[in-house]
Design a protein around this motif. Structure first.
Motif, PDB file in Angstrom:
ATOM      1  N   ARG A  76       0.891  -1.166   0.000  1.00 23.75           N
ATOM      2  CA  ARG A  76       0.000   0.000   0.000  1.00 23.75           C
ATOM      3  C   ARG A  76       0.924   1.208   0.000  1.00 23.75           C
ATOM      4  O   ARG A  76       1.947   1.213   0.682  1.00 23.75           O
ATOM      5  N   CYS A  77       0.588   2.228  -0.796  1.00 25.42           N
ATOM      6  CA  CYS A  77       1.518   3.332  -1.006  1.00 25.42           C
ATOM      7  C   CYS A  77       0.776   4.666  -0.898  1.00 25.42           C
ATOM      8  O   CYS A  77       0.053   5.066  -1.821  1.00 25.42           O
ATOM      9  N   PHE A  80       1.306   7.549  -3.441  1.00 22.19           N
ATOM     10  CA  PHE A  80       0.629   7.511  -4.739  1.00 22.19           C
ATOM     11  C   PHE A  80      -0.739   8.188  -4.689  1.00 22.19           C
ATOM     12  O   PHE A  80      -1.356   8.440  -5.723  1.00 22.19           O
ATOM     13  N   GLY A 106      -7.587  -4.296  -6.079  1.00 18.33           N
ATOM     14  CA  GLY A 106      -8.989  -3.989  -5.802  1.00 18.33           C
ATOM     15  C   GLY A 106      -9.311  -2.543  -6.140  1.00 18.33           C
ATOM     16  O   GLY A 106      -8.519  -1.846  -6.795  1.00 18.33           O
ATOM     17  N   GLY A 108      -9.222   0.251  -4.552  1.00 20.54           N
ATOM     18  CA  GLY A 108      -8.235   1.268  -4.185  1.00 20.54           C
ATOM     19  C   GLY A 108      -7.163   1.370  -5.260  1.00 20.54           C
ATOM     20  O   GLY A 108      -6.830   2.470  -5.737  1.00 20.54           O
ATOM     21  N   SER A 109      -6.654   0.222  -5.676  1.00 18.52           N
ATOM     22  CA  SER A 109      -5.621   0.200  -6.711  1.00 18.52           C
ATOM     23  C   SER A 109      -6.164   0.771  -8.023  1.00 18.52           C
ATOM     24  O   SER A 109      -5.435   1.433  -8.782  1.00 18.52           O
ATOM     25  N   GLY A 112      -5.910   4.431  -8.110  1.00 20.79           N
ATOM     26  CA  GLY A 112      -4.561   4.817  -8.526  1.00 20.79           C
ATOM     27  C   GLY A 112      -4.412   4.719 -10.038  1.00 20.79           C
ATOM     28  O   GLY A 112      -3.846   5.605 -10.683  1.00 20.79           O
TER      29      GLY A 112
HETATM   30  P1  ADP Z   1      -7.201  -2.499  -2.834  1.00 16.18           P
HETATM   31  O1  ADP Z   1      -6.636  -2.257  -4.179  1.00 16.18           O
HETATM   32  O2  ADP Z   1      -7.076  -3.941  -2.411  1.00 16.18           O
HETATM   33  O3  ADP Z   1      -8.607  -1.948  -2.676  1.00 16.18           O
HETATM   34  P2  ADP Z   1      -6.143  -0.309  -1.166  1.00 16.18           P
HETATM   35  O4  ADP Z   1      -7.463   0.362  -1.000  1.00 16.18           O
HETATM   36  O5  ADP Z   1      -5.301  -0.476   0.036  1.00 16.18           O
HETATM   37  O6  ADP Z   1      -6.262  -1.788  -1.769  1.00 16.18           O
HETATM   38  O7  ADP Z   1      -5.328   0.520  -2.259  1.00 16.18           O
HETATM   39  C1  ADP Z   1      -4.066   0.063  -2.713  1.00 16.18           C
HETATM   40  C2  ADP Z   1      -3.225   1.235  -3.117  1.00 16.18           C
HETATM   41  O8  ADP Z   1      -3.829   1.906  -4.233  1.00 16.18           O
HETATM   42  C3  ADP Z   1      -3.030   2.327  -2.069  1.00 16.18           C
HETATM   43  O9  ADP Z   1      -2.064   2.024  -1.118  1.00 16.18           O
HETATM   44  C4  ADP Z   1      -2.597   3.483  -2.945  1.00 16.18           C
HETATM   45  O10 ADP Z   1      -1.248   3.361  -3.342  1.00 16.18           O
HETATM   46  C5  ADP Z   1      -3.492   3.273  -4.182  1.00 16.18           C
HETATM   47  N1  ADP Z   1      -4.688   4.120  -4.045  1.00 16.18           N
HETATM   48  C6  ADP Z   1      -5.774   3.881  -3.282  1.00 16.18           C
HETATM   49  N2  ADP Z   1      -6.652   4.902  -3.364  1.00 16.18           N
HETATM   50  C7  ADP Z   1      -6.096   5.824  -4.178  1.00 16.18           C
HETATM   51  C8  ADP Z   1      -6.490   7.127  -4.663  1.00 16.18           C
HETATM   52  N3  ADP Z   1      -7.650   7.666  -4.313  1.00 16.18           N
HETATM   53  N4  ADP Z   1      -5.654   7.760  -5.497  1.00 16.18           N
HETATM   54  C9  ADP Z   1      -4.476   7.220  -5.864  1.00 16.18           C
HETATM   55  N5  ADP Z   1      -4.051   6.000  -5.453  1.00 16.18           N
HETATM   56  C10 ADP Z   1      -4.835   5.310  -4.623  1.00 16.18           C
END
Ligand code: ADP
Ligand code: F6P
Length: 328
Positions: A76-77, A80, A106, A108-109, A112
């Motif tokens: 998780r970053c 980003f 998922g 969140g990714s 990004g």
């Molecule tokens: P998942 O993809 O399993 O839903 P996360 O919600 O933890 O997992 O998101 C994974 C990563 O995607 C985050 O740590 C971040 O780097 C990126 N990310 C999440 N939300 C955003 C956003 N609104 N804008 C840019 N990058 C994001």
């Protein structure tokens, strides 16, 4: 970015899930069959920012279809989530000659990925998470394996629960959603299924309802009582203590935890990963971009990324209703 796709990047991001490796394998092998180069970005968006990038070929993805986790690592970053981080990510894609980026993760990714698409990077997203909380697909890769892992654990808990004539409350994962809990609740024949989508926040009345249900079932001769609780509701230990106090019946709490995230993917997850990975690459070579791959009514499809991120996944009302009828 060039119109023709000659080099693609692939990364895994967010919580890992069984089938991530199978999805990477399918992306690499499908690309290679079309003479497209593949670069693997390690550790998700952090790896992109750090230029932790390796060439991938067919051999690199040998012997991984049956393994859990992700050999590209995931992370998780937070950086980003900032515009500076996203601009840097887009720059790195250009610097390494990536004509498109396949993002495996998922919602969140995919947020990004959307940010990158706004900076003119072509993206293609593959939904992999145990939570099954991506609205644009009926199933995410990893969900089936996680449900089977949790189901087997709950079967074992039921045996000891019955022997001791106890109640058991078992917490499963799912972040803010109850898909894993609902499926396990039905598959395990649980007496109660607690999911955030049907919880009004009143813990006291929930506990009173459960205590009454336990006593009612005891009167009918039931020797155990299994409650499947979603982590989105949580408070599993407190609920167990309160139920024991109110009913006088031994009540144990179990939080299954991270074992739901690991393990060899089921046939269903390997099939979904193989099909969606190939579909993602084919969409890119067909000139498509910025989509989320998914399965709907048993057909692999792609949905526009913005549309997909605006969709809301409801709990299946039919499943929830039937679960109330066939368990008592
Ligand atoms: P998942 O993809 O399993 O839903 P996360 O919600 O933890 O997992 O998101 C994974 C990563 O995607 C985050 O740590 C971040 O780097 C990126 N990310 C999440 N939300 C955003 C956003 N609104 N804008 C840019 N990058 C994001
Ligand atoms: O998204 C998958 C998941 O396992 C959720 O079910 C859970 O809420 C979360 O990830 C746990 O995340 P972390 O790995 O940060 O503890």
């Amino acid at each position: 970015m060039a119109d023709e796709v000659k080099t693609i990047g692939v990364l895994t991001s967010g919580g890992d899930a069984p089938g991530m490796n199978a999805a990477i394998r399918s992306v690499v092998r499908t690309a290679m069959a079309q003479e497209i180069r593949v670069k693997g970005i390690r550790k998700g968006f952090i790896g992109l920012l750090n230029e932790d990038i390796v060439d991938l070929n067919g051999k690199d993805v040998a012997d991984i279809i049956h393994t859990g986790g992700t050999f590209l690592y995931t992370a998780r970053c937070d950086e980003f989530k900032t515009i500076e981080g996203q601009k840097r990510g887009a720059e790195v894609c250009r610097k390494h000659g990536l004509d498109a980026l396949v993002v495996i993760g998922g919602d969140g990714s995919f947020q990004g990925a959307r940010r990158l698409s706004e900076l003119d990077i072509k993206v293609m997203c593959i939904p992999v998470t145990i939570d099954n909380d991506v609205a644009s697909t009926d199933y995410t890769i990893g969900f089936d394996t996680a449900v089977n892992t949790a189901m087997q654990a709950i079967d074992k808990i039921r045996e000891t629960s019955t022997s001791h004539e106890r109640c058991s409350i078992v917490e499963v994962m799912g972040r803010g959603t109850g898909h894993i809990a609902l499926w396990c609740g039905i598959a395990n024949g649980a007496e109660d299924i607690l999911i955030p989508e049907r919880y009004n926040g009143d813990m006291d009345s929930l506990i009173r309802f459960l205590a009454d249900h336990i006593m009612e079932n005891r009167k009918r001769g039931k020797t155990h009582h299994i409650i499947v609780n979603a982590e989105g509701i949580g408070h599993t230990y407190e609920i167990a203590e309160a139920l024991e106090r109110l009913t006088g019946i031994g009540t144990r709490a179990t939080i299954i935890g991270y074992m739901q995230r690991g393990g060899s993917p089921t046939a269903k997850d390997r099939m979904l990963a193989s099909a969606m990975g190939a579909y993602a690459v084919n969409q890119l070579t067909a000139g498509k971009k910025n989509q989320v791959i998914g399965i709907s009514e048993n057909v692999i499809r792609a949905v526009d990324l913005n549309e997909a991120l605006n969709m809301v996944k409801e709990i299946d009302p039919f499943l929830y209703e039937l679960s109330g009828v066939i368990r008592r």
